[in-house]
Design an enzyme around this catalytic site. Structure first.
Site, PDB file in Angstrom:
ATOM      1  N   GLY A 307      56.588  14.636  47.371  1.00  0.00           N
ATOM      2  CA  GLY A 307      57.536  14.973  46.321  1.00  0.00           C
ATOM      3  C   GLY A 307      56.830  15.609  45.143  1.00  0.00           C
ATOM      4  O   GLY A 307      55.791  16.275  45.279  1.00  0.00           O
ATOM      5  N   SER A 308      57.350  15.375  43.938  1.00  0.00           N
ATOM      6  CA  SER A 308      56.946  16.158  42.761  1.00  0.00           C
ATOM      7  C   SER A 308      55.527  15.909  42.275  1.00  0.00           C
ATOM      8  O   SER A 308      55.026  16.689  41.460  1.00  0.00           O
ATOM      9  CB  SER A 308      57.927  15.899  41.620  1.00  0.00           C
ATOM     10  OG  SER A 308      59.201  16.404  41.948  1.00  0.00           O
ATOM     11  N   THR A 309      54.856  14.831  42.691  1.00  0.00           N
ATOM     12  CA  THR A 309      53.453  14.694  42.298  1.00  0.00           C
ATOM     13  C   THR A 309      52.620  15.841  42.860  1.00  0.00           C
ATOM     14  O   THR A 309      51.579  16.187  42.309  1.00  0.00           O
ATOM     15  CB  THR A 309      52.867  13.350  42.787  1.00  0.00           C
ATOM     16  OG1 THR A 309      53.134  13.193  44.186  1.00  0.00           O
ATOM     17  CG2 THR A 309      53.467  12.184  42.021  1.00  0.00           C
ATOM     18  N   PHE A 310      53.099  16.461  43.932  1.00  0.00           N
ATOM     19  CA  PHE A 310      52.364  17.571  44.538  1.00  0.00           C
ATOM     20  C   PHE A 310      52.492  18.845  43.691  1.00  0.00           C
ATOM     21  O   PHE A 310      51.741  19.799  43.893  1.00  0.00           O
ATOM     22  CB  PHE A 310      52.891  17.836  45.956  1.00  0.00           C
ATOM     23  CG  PHE A 310      51.953  18.655  46.805  1.00  0.00           C
ATOM     24  CD1 PHE A 310      50.836  18.070  47.365  1.00  0.00           C
ATOM     25  CD2 PHE A 310      52.187  19.996  47.037  1.00  0.00           C
ATOM     26  CE1 PHE A 310      49.966  18.815  48.157  1.00  0.00           C
ATOM     27  CE2 PHE A 310      51.323  20.745  47.824  1.00  0.00           C
ATOM     28  CZ  PHE A 310      50.213  20.156  48.379  1.00  0.00           C
TER      29      PHE A 310
END
Length: 738
Positions: A307-310
Site C-alpha cells: 500500500g501507500s508506504t511504498f
C-alpha cells in the site's frame, strides 16, 4: 596282532593325526591370522567410550545480556521396584503430581502406570523416566522435589543430571532466537541459521572395564576434550526489543489483528535493534502454542502488498530524477490508465486541484500515478524498485526469508505499483528501503549478528561491519525526501501520519493501507495497515516499521492509522530517550550533554563500586542489602550522560522488594524491572506517577502509570484551577444579613 587290529590302530592313528593337525591349524589361525580381529573384538568388549557433551554457544544481545544459554537440568526417574517394595506408590504420586503438573485423570493414570511398571515376567522395573513432564526440569523444580523427598522420607525417586537450552527472557525476541527442543533438534531463528557455529563437538573418555562394566583400576584412559560451540553477540538491544514488544502487544490486544510486526534498526548501519511479531511463543515451552502461526517470523517470511508506504520509493525516484515539484498542481480524485480508472482512497472524491506536496501529505494515489506512471515511466520505476532491494532477498541471517514479487508486465500494473498495489514486499525489505533514505541514500544489508565469540575465552573470532549494497539515490535527494516525509507527520491538519507526531523530536514517515487479497480477490473491508519512518530527521538514530495484518477497525479503513501510528510513536519515543537523544528546545537547539563511559563494577564490593561510580561522575541506587555487586546498569562500557543515575544489584532478584519508582523515567524503571526479573506493564510514557505490584503465582507484575512533564504540568494546572474555583465558590462563603 591280527589284520583287524592293525586297521583299527591305523584308523585311530589317522584320526588323531588329523585332529592334531587341525588343532595346530586352529591355533595358528587364532594367533596369527585372526589375531588383529580378535584383539579388536576383545578391546571392544572391555573398552567403554563415554561421550562428554559440548556446551552450546551463548546468544547475547548487543550489551552482553544473555538471551539463550545451556543450563543445568534434571530428568525425574522412579524405581518401581523400590517404590512397590516399600508400598509408597500413592505417597510418591502425591509428591510428584503438583511439582510436575500431572493433575487430571489421564496424567494420574500415566504416572501410576510408570511407578508400577512391571516386566513380562512380573517383576518390577528398576528405573523408569517420567516423560515428558519430568524430562529436563529446571533446578527450582528439582530442589522442590528434593525437599519433598526429605520431608516425606520417600525413596525410589531419582534426579538424573542433564543439560537443556534455556531462554532467560522467555518469549522476548522468540522469533529471532528460535529454539532447541529437549531432544536436541534445532528449530527456527538464529539457533537454526547458525547451528554450525553454536553447536560444539562432543568429547570422549575411553576406559577399560570388567564384565560388570566397572572401570578397571589403573587401566589405560584416553581423553578427547569436547570443543564447545561459539557464541553470538547480536545487534538486538534487549531494552529496545522490550519497547517494541510492549507497544505491539497493546495494539494486538485492542485491535486483534491476524498478526502485527515491528522492526527497529539503526539506519546508518542497518543493525536490527528490535524485531518482534505477535502472536509469538515461549521457546522455554515451545510445546505450548495455539497455532503454527505463533512460530512464524512475519518480519522476514511473509510477503504482502504494502500500500501507500511504498509511495516512498516512487517519491524518492521522482526527486532523484528531478521530476517532483512540490508546488506543481494536479487534479485529484481519479485518473484514467489503460485497463481502468484508478481512484484516490476517499472513493475517488479527491480534494480538487492540489499541489503534489499536499498530495503526498494526503496520500493521494492519483499524485503517485502521475509521478510514477506518467513521468518516470515503467523502466525507471522498475529500476528504482530493484535498486531499493525489492523483488530480492536482503540476505538477513534468518531462515525462510521471502523475496517478494515485482511484476510490471502491463501498464495497469505499472500504474498501481506506484502506490504499492499489485506487488508484494517483505517487512525487512521495507525497513532497508526507508533506512536508505534516512542514511543518505545507501541501501545496506540488514545485520543481526555483531560478533562471533569464543565461548571459553571471550575473544572475538569474527566481527561484522555494515555492508553497503549500493548507492540508490544521492545524499541531497535523501535529505529532501526526508523533509517532505516529515510534513506527513508534522502537518496536524491534513497529514495522514499526524498521529505519530512527537513533541521534541522531528520524525519523517508514511502511512500505508492495502486491501487484503482473499480467495483471489481484493476484500472490501479487510486491510493491512502499516507505518514506516525515522527520527530525528536531522540526524536519524532509529528507523522503524509497524505492520498490522487485518486489524479489527470496524470496516473503516480511515482508522488504520489509529492502529499503527501510536505504536510507531511509542516505540520511537522510548527508544530515542533510551539512547539519550536530546529533545529540541524552543529555539530548535538541543541542550549540550557530556557523555562518559560506564565503568565495570560487576563483582566488586559495594564500597568499591560506589567509589567507581562517583569517580566517574555517576550517581547510583543500590538494590538489595548485599555487600557485592551482582549486576549493574548501565552495563559496563555504555555511553551515558554525565550525572546519570545507575543501579547496583547486590542480592538475588527474588529477595528484593520492588522499590518506589515514582518520578523515575521509563528507561530507568524498565531497567529496574529487568534487574529484579519482574514483568513490567506500562501505561503512558516519560515519568512514573503511580505503581501497583501484583502477583501471579511466584511471578511479580509491576503496573506503571506514566505521564510526560507536559501532561503533569497540565494536570497540576487543572488541579490548581479547580482548587481556585472551589475556594471562590459563592456557595462556600458565609454572608451576614444582619
Amino acid at each position: 596282532m591280527n589284520k583287524k587290529s592293525k586297521v583299527r590302530s591305523l584308523l585311530f592313528g589317522g584320526v588323531f593325526t588329523l585332529l592334531f593337525f587341525g588343532l595346530i591349524y586352529q591355533v595358528y589361525s587364532l594367533q596369527i591370522v585372526q589375531s588383529p580381529t580378535l584383539l579388536q573384538m576383545a578391546q571392544d568388549a572391555w573398552e567403554k567410550n563415554q561421550e562428554i557433551p559440548a556446551q552450546r554457544g551463548f546468544i547475547y544481545d548487543r550489551n552482553g545480556e544473555v538471551l539463550a544459554q545451556d543450563a543445568e537440568a534434571y530428568t525425574v526417574a522412579v524405581s518401581p521396584r523400590t517404590i512397590n517394595e516399600n508400598d509408597i506408590v500413592f505417597e510418591v504420586m502425591d509428591a510428584l503430581t503438583p511439582l510436575l503438573n500431572m493433575e487430571g485423570v489421564i496424567k494420574q493414570e500415566k504416572l501410576h502406570s510408570i511407578v508400577t511398571k512391571q516386566k513380562q515376567d512380573g517383576t518390577f522395573y528398576g528405573q523408569r523416566e517420567i516423560r515428558n513432564e519430568g524430562w529436563k526440569i529446571d533446578t527450582t523444580t528439582a530442589d522442590q522435589i528434593r525437599t519433598a523427598i526429605d520431608e516425606k522420607e520417600l525413596t525410589g525417586i531419582h534426579l538424573i543430571p542433564e543439560v537443556k537450552r534455556t531462554y532467560p527472557a522467555n518469549d522476548l525476541a522468540s522469533h529471532v532466537l528460535g529454539y532447541v527442543r529437549k531432544d536436541g533438534e534445532v528449530r527456527l531463528g538464529l539457533e537454526a541459521y547458525f547451528e554450525d557455529v553454536l553447536n560444539g563437538t562432543p568429547g570422549y573418555r575411553s576406559y577399560q572395564s570388567d564384565s560388570k562394566y566397572y572401570e578397571i583400576p589403573d587401566s589405560k584412559v584416553t581423553y578427547t576434550p569436547p570443543e564447545n560451540g561459539k557464541s553470538l553477540k547480536l545487534t538486538i538491544d534487549e531494552n529496545i526489543q522490550l519497547f517494541v514488544e510492549q507497544a505491539i502487544e497493546t495494539a494486538y490486544e485492542q485491535y486483534k489483528p491476524k498478526s502485527i510486526t515491528a522492526i527497529a534498526v539503526d539506519p546508518h548501519t542497518m543493525e536490527i535493534l528490535g524485531m518482534a511479531n505477535l502472536p509469538n511463543y515461549n521457546p522455554n515451552e515451545y510445546w505450548d502454542f495455539e497455532s503454527e502461526e505463533d512460530f512464524k517470523n512475519h518480519a522476514v517470511v511473509s510477503q504482502y502488498e504494502p500500500g501507500s508506504t511504498f509511495k516512498i520509493v516512487t517519491l524518492a525516484a521522482a526527486v532523484e530524477e528531478d521530476l517532483f515539484d512540490p508546488d506543481a498542481t494536479f487534479q485529484s480524485g481519479s485518473i484514467q490508465v489503460p485497463g481502468g480508472r484508478l481512484k484516490d482512497h476517499n472513493n475517488g472524491a479527491g480534494w480538487g486541484v492540489i499541489s503534489y506536496l499536499e498530495g503526498l501529505k494526503r496520500s493521494s494515489n492519483v499524485a503517485f500515478v502521475k509521478l510514477g506512471y506518467e513521468q518516470l515511466g515503467k523502466d525507471k520505476l522498475e529500476q528504482y524498485m530493484n535498486d531499493f532491494g525489492f523483488g530480492q532477498p536482503t540476505r538477513v541471517e534468518l531462515p525462510g526469508e521471502a523475496s517478494g514479487k515485482i511484476r510490471l508486465k502491463w501498464d495497469s500494473e505499472v500504474a498501481t505499483a506506484t502506490y504499492g498495489q499489485g506487488i508484494t514486499v517483505t517487512t525487512i525489505q521495507q525497513i532497508a528501503a526507508i533506512s536508505a533514505i534516512a542514511n543518505g541514500g545507501k541501501l545496506l544489508k540488514p545485520q543481526i549478528v555483531k560478533e562471533i565469540i569464543d565461548t571459553d575465552t571471550g575473544e572475538i573470532i569474527e566481527s561484522f561491519s555494515p555492508e553497503v549494497v549500493r548507492q540508490v539515490i544521492s545524499e541531497e535527494t535523501a535529505k529532501e525526501v526526508g523533509l517532505y516525509l516529515e510534513q506527513v507527520i508534522s502537518d496536524q491538519s491534513i497529514g495522514t501520519g499526524r498521529l505519530a507526531y512527537m513533541d521534541g523530536y522531528r520524525a519523517a514517515g508514511k502511512t500505508g493501507t492495502a486491501n487484503v487479497v482473499i480467495d483471489g480477490k481484493y476484500a472490501n473491508d479487510v486491510w493491512l495497515n502499516s507505518f514506516i519512518g525515522f527520527a530525528p530527521v536531522e540526524d536519524p538514530k532509529i528507523a522503524l516499521i509497524v505492520v498490522a495484518d487485518q486489524p479489527d477497525i470496524g470496516g473503516n479503513y480511515k482508522l488504520g492509522s489509529s492502529v499503527v501510528a501510536p505504536v510507531f510513536k511509542e516505540i520511537m519515543l522510548n527508544s530515542l530517550r533510551y539512547l539519550g537523544v536530546a529533545t529540541k528546545s524552543d529555539d530548535g537547539f538541543s541542550q549540550e550533554e557530556i557523555m562518559i563511559e560506564t565503568p565495570n563494577v560487576k563483582n566488586l564490593t559495594l564500597l568499591a563500586a560506589k567509589n567507581e561510580f562517583e569517580k566517574n561522575g555517576l550517581t547510583y541506587e543500590v538494590l538489595g542489602n548485599g555487600t557485592q555487586v551482582l549486576e549493574q546498569f548501565p552495563t559496563a562500557g555504555s555511553e551515558v550522560v554525565l550525572g546519570q543515575s545507575g543501579y547496583l544489584l547486590t542480592e538475588s532478584p527474588e529477595k528484593i522488594p520492588v522499590p518506589d519508582l515514582t518520578n523515575k523515567s521509563l528507561r530507568d524503571v524498565l531497567q529496574i524491572c529487568l534487574l529484579l526479573e519482574v514483568e513490567c506493564q506500562v501505561n503512558g510514557s516519560a515519568y512514573v506517577i503511580d505503581q501497583e505490584v501484583k502477583f501471579e503465582g511466584n511471578k511479580r507484575i509491576v503496573i506503571l502509570e506514566l505521564q510526560t512533564l507536559e501532561q503533569q504540568k497540565q494536570a497540576n494546572l487543572e488541579q490548581s484551577e479547580e482548587n481556585d474555583q472551589e475556594n471562590n465558590d459563592p456557595s462556600d462563603q458565609i454572608t451576614d444579613d444582619s
